[in-house]
Motif scaffolding. Structure first.
Motif: not given
Lengths: 425, 318
Positions: A88, A92, A95, A110, A114, A116, A385-386, A422, B56-59, B275, B279-284, B286
Motif C-alpha cells: 500500500t 501510494t 502516484l 496495471a 499506468a 509506472q 489483486s481485486s 475491465r 486504475q493505478n492513478t489519481i 481501503y 489502496l490494495s487494488s489501486q482502483d481509485f 471505484r
C-alpha cells in the motif's frame, strides 16, 4: 472518420493530457516538489525494500548501497526500509512525483499500463537472459517487454519432524487424504497437527489448492477456475478446517516458523525463506515436502513467488536508476548470491548461481530447488489483486460460513471475468 | 465649515475603523477558508471527478466512464455485504453505547465520593488508539491459544479454549469487535452525559419532590431523561457517524498488515472494503465512488435521526 469512431480521439487525448498535467501539478504542489535530487553535487537515488524478517538483511541492503557509491562516486543510494503494509505504501508513493527511483515489488499489468515502471530489456545481455529462470522473465514481462528483474525466488514448503512421523508410523503425505490422516495422528491435547495460518489456510492455500487439483486460474486471458476440480479442492479445505487438527489463533502467521519451531503445531505450511531458522531449531530431524496432490488426478505443487526489482518511470533520473538496478541485480553476482542465501533462504533466479552454492545442497533446500523447477506455479501479471480478493471472499464463505462451494466459485468467476474485461478494455 | 471638517474626519475615522475591522475579519477568516478549500473542497471535487473516471493505478481523473464505478460497486456482493455488516453493527453498537454510557454517567454522578477518580478512570480508554487496543484484544485478551486471557478465565471453569477470532459459528469475533469499541468509546459519551447531568438545576428535583414524585425511576423518567435530550441527541448522532466509519478494530482484529486475509471477509465494514479497493487494488475511481456512497448513507441516516429527535429544529433552541 476512423478517428471519430475511435473512443480516444486526438482531441480527447489532449484534453486528458491537460487534465493529467494539471492534476500532477496539484499533486506536486501538495507533496512539496522542492526536495532536491542532489546532495553535495552527488545524485541521490532512493531505493525501497519491504522489511525482511531475517537478521542481517537491513545491514546488507545498506552495504550494497554503499558499495555502489564506491564504484560510482557521483551517486548516493538512499535505502528506505518499510515495515508494515509495504504494498500500500509503495503503491501510494508511486502516484506522487516523489516516489522511489528503484523499488522491489511484484509486477502487475496495471502498473505497466499506468506507466509506472520503465522497460528494462536493454539491461540484459543475451547471456544474462539465458541464465535467468525463463519463467521469472516471462512473469516479469508484459506485451513482450521486461519490466522487472527477479531478485529472489520464493516457494512454499510443508515442514515436519521426521521423528514424529516415525513415532506415529506415517509417511510424508503425498495426497490430501494422507495429509488429513497425518494431521489427525499428530494432534495431541497440547499440540495441533497442522498450521496453515490464523484464517485456517484461506489466504495461504487460495491458489495452492486448485493447483494441487491440476486446475488453474487465468490462462490465455481467460478465467478458468470455475470447474469441479476447484470445487473439490476448496471442499478439501473445509474438511481440514472441520477436522479439529488445525492450529488457530497463533501469535504469528503462516509465513513465520514460530508455531512450528515452538512445537504448537506438528506440521506447518511455510516457505524456504524460513529454512535457516527452522533448521537451527530442529536440526536433522527436519523434513519437508511441497503441498501434496489433491488426489490421484492432482499434482504436488508449490508457488513460485518472490520479489523483483523495478525502476520508477516517473522520476527524473530513470537512466541512472536503470544503471544502478543493472549493477545490483544483473551484474553483481556476489550481491545476488548473498541476498538469496546469506540470511533467509531463497532460490537464486539465475541458474548459474543456483547451482554454485553449497548452501542449497543441503537435503531440504536441494529438494526445494528441484521441486520448484518441476512443480512451481505462479499467477500471470494480468491476475489482479481485486480478483484475488473476490476469490478470497468466496473461499471465506465456503470455509467459514459453510456456503456451497460451487455457487461461491461461480460467483467469484463471474466477478473475476468482469474485472478481466475491465483490464483488457 | 468646522463642523463639516469634523464630520468628514469623523467619517474618515469611521471608514478607517470599518476598514480595519474588515481587514481583521479577513485576516482571521482567510486561513480557515484556505484550509477548507485546500483540504476539503478541492479533495471533494477531485474525489467526485475520480468517482466518475476509470482511475486504475492513478489519481488522475479524465478517463470518464459515467456512473459505472457506482453501478459496479452496487452489484458487488462484497460491497453490499459490507453495507449490511455495518448496518447490523450500528444497530447494535449505538443503543448499547448509549445505555452503557448513560448508566455509567448516572452512577458516577451519584457516587458520594471519588467522583473525579472514577470519571478519570472511565474516560482514560478514550485516549487509547483503536489500533493498539485491537492488537491487545487480538493477541492478549482474545488470543485463540489456551494461555490467552479470555481462554484462561473460561479454562478456570473447565471449558475448552475458544477460537475467538476465526470462528464463524458462533460468531465470537463480534464479541471481540464490540468489546473493543465499548471499551474505548463509552467513557467519552459518559463525559457528555455527565456534563449534561450537572447542568440540570437542583430546583427541578426539589419541585418534583414537593409535587410528590417519589422513587428514583419516576424522577429519572420525568425529570432527568427529558433534561438530557440535547446530550442524548448528540451522543446518538456522534455515535452513529462513528459506527458507520468503523475501520480500525475490524482491520486490525480480523486482518491487518502482517496477517492472513481470510478472516476479514467475515465482517468487512465499507471503509475496509474501500481501503482495499483503492489502496490494495489501486482502483481509485471505484474507491472514490464507494466513499460517496458511504457519505450519502451517513447523511441520510443523520437527517432521518434529526427528524426523529428534532435535532437542530427551532424547538431545540428553547
Amino acid at each position: 472518420m476512423n478517428s471519430v469512431a475511435n473512443s480516444s480521439t486526438p482531441s480527447m487525448r489532449t484534453r486528458r493530457e491537460i487534465i493529467r498535467t494539471f492534476t500532477f501539478a496539484c499533486g506536486a504542489l501538495l507533496t512539496g516538489c522542492a526536495s532536491s535530487d542532489y546532495v553535495d553535487g552527488k545524485l541521490v537515488l532512493t531505493q525501497w525494500y519491504h522489511q525482511y524478517g531475517e537478521k542481517g538483511t537491513f545491514q546488507a541492503v545498506h552495504r550494497y548501497a554503499r558499495e555502489y557509491t564506491k564504484v560510482n562516486p557521483h551517486i548516493i543510494v538512499k535505502v528506505v526500509w518499510i515495515p508494515g503494509d509495504y504494498g500500500t505504501k509503495l503503491a501510494t508513493a508511486l502516484l506522487t512525483p516523489d516516489g522511489p527511483d528503484v523499488f522491489e515489488n511484484q509486477l502487475s499489468q496495471a502498473m505497466v499500463e499506468a506507466g509506472q515502471v520503465a522497460p528494462l530489456d536493454d539491461l540484459f545481455t543475451p547471456a544474462d537472459l539465458a541464465d535467468f529462470n525463463s519463467r521469472d522473465t516471462a512473469l516479469n514481462s508484459v506485451n513482450g517487454k521486461i519490466y522487472a528483474v527477479k531478485m529472489i525466488d520464493d516457494m512454499g514448503l510443508l515442514f515436519y519432524r521426521k521423528s514424529q512421523f516415525k513415532a506415529a508410523g506415517i509417511q510424508p503425505p503425498s495426497t490430501m487424504a494422507e495429509l488429513l490422516t497425518a494431521a489427525k495422528e499428530l494432534t495431541t491435547s497440547n499440540r495441533k497437527g497442522l498450521y496453515l495460518g490464523n484464517d485456517g489456510g484461506i489466504s495461504a492455500l487460495l491458489n495452492i489448492l486448485p493447483w494441487s487439483a491440476n486446475t488453474d486460474f487465468l490462462v490465455d486471458n481467460r478465467i478458468v477456475f470455475n470447474n469441479p476440480r476447484t470445487v473439490a479442492a476448496y471442499e478439501a479445505l473445509v474438511q481440514l478446517n472441520r477436522s479439529g487438527t488445525l492450529l488457530m489463533g497463533a501469535p504469528t502467521d503462516w509465513w513465520d516458523p514460530s508455531a512450528f519451531t515452538q512445537g504448537a503445531a506438528a506440521m506447518q505450511w511455510c516457505g524456504l525463506w524460513a529454512y535457516p531458522a527452522i533448521y537451527k531449531a530442529v536440526q536433522d530431524d527436519l523434513g519437508a515436502v511441497i503441498w501434496p496432490a489433491l488426489d490421484a488426478a492432482g499434482v504436488p505443487v508449490t508457488f513460485l513467488g518472490g520479489w523483483s526489482a523495478m525502476v520508477n518511470a516517473n522520476r527524473p533520473h530513470v537512466a541512472e536508476a536503470k544503471k544502478f538496478l543493472q549493477w545490483q541485480w544483473i551484474q553483481n553476482r556476489k550481491i545476488q548470491l548473498d541476498w538469496c542465501v546469506g540470511y533467509g533462504f531463497h532460490v537464486p533466479p539465475r541458474h548459474s548461481l543456483a547451482i554454485s552454492t553449497a548452501k542449497l545442497q543441503q537435503p531440504v533446500p536441494a529438494y526445494a530447488v528441484k521441486m520448484l523447477a518441476k512443480y512451481g506455479k505462479a499467477l500471470p501479471p494480468l491476475w489482479s489483486s481485486s480478483m484475488s480478493s473476490d476469490l478470497t471472499s468466496a473461499l471465506t464463505n465456503i470455509v467459514k460460513l459453510g456456503h456451497p462451494a460451487q455457487q461461491e466459485i461461480s460467483g467469484a468467476a463471474a466477478s473475476c471475468r468482469r474485472e478481466l474485461r475491465r483490464e483488457l478494455e | 465649515m468646522t463642523s463639516t471638517t469634523q464630520t468628514a474626519s469623523k467619517g474618515k475615522s469611521l471608514d478607517r475603523k470599518r476598514l480595519s475591522a474588515e481587514l481583521s475579519f479577513w485576516a482571521f477568516v482567510t486561513p480557515a477558508i484556505a484550509g477548507l478549500v485546500l483540504f476539503m473542497a478541492i479533495p471533494m471535487v477531485w474525489g467526485f471527478l475520480l468517482s466518475l473516471s476509470r482511475a486504475q493505478n492513478t489519481i488522475h481523473f479524465g478517463h470518464f466512464i459515467g456512473l459505472r464505478n457506482y453501478t459496479d460497486l452496487l452489484s458487488d456482493p462484497d460491497f453490499l455485504n459490507s453495507l449490511w455488516t455495518i448496518f447490523v453493527f450500528t444497530l447494535f453498537i449505538v443503543p448499547t453505547t448509549f445505555l452503557f454510557s448513560l448508566w455509567l454517567a448516572i452512577a458516577v454522578h451519584n457516587i458520594p465520593r471519588g467522583k473525579a477518580f472514577f470519571r478519570t478512570v472511565f474516560f482514560i480508554p478514550t485516549a487509547v488508539s483503536y489500533a493498539a487496543a485491537s492488537l491487545i484484544a487480538r493477541m492478549s485478551f482474545f488470543s485463540g491459544q489456551s494461555n490467552g486471557f479470555a481462554n484462561h478465565i473460561i479454562g478456570l471453569f473447565g471449558l475448552a479454549p475458544i477460537q475467538w477470532i476465526g470462528t464463524a459459528s458462533p460468531p465470537w469475533y463480534w464479541l471481540v469487535l464490540v468489546s473493543v469499541r465499548l471499551w474505548l468509546q463509552v467513557g467519552f459519551y459518559m463525559i457528555i452525559f455527565l456534563a449534561a447531568l450537572q447542568q440540570i438545576p437542583r430546583s427541578l428535583y426539589e419541585a418534583a419532590a414537593l409535587d410528590g414524585a417519589s422513587g428514583g425511576f419516576t424522577v429519572f423518567r420525568y425529570i432527568t431523561l427529558p433534561q438530557l435530550r440535547a446530550a442524548t441527541v448528540s451522543v446518538l448522532l456522534l455515535n452513529l457517524i462513528a459506527a458507520f466509519q468503523a475501520f480500525d478494530e475490524f482491520y486490525n482484529i480480523l486482518g491487518g498488515s502482517g496477517s492472513s486475509s481470510g478472516n476479514i471477509g467475515l465482517a468487512r465494514p465499507p471503509l475496509v472494503y474501500i481501503y482495499n479497493v483503492a489502496l490494495s487494488s489501486q482502483d481509485f475511481g471505484r474507491g472514490a465512488a464507494g466513499g460517496f456512497i458511504i457519505t450519502f448513507i451517513i447523511v441520510a441516516f443523520t437527517l432521518v435521526q434529526g427528524r426523529l429527535f428534532g435535532f437542530g429544529s427551532a424547538k431545540e433552541g428553547r
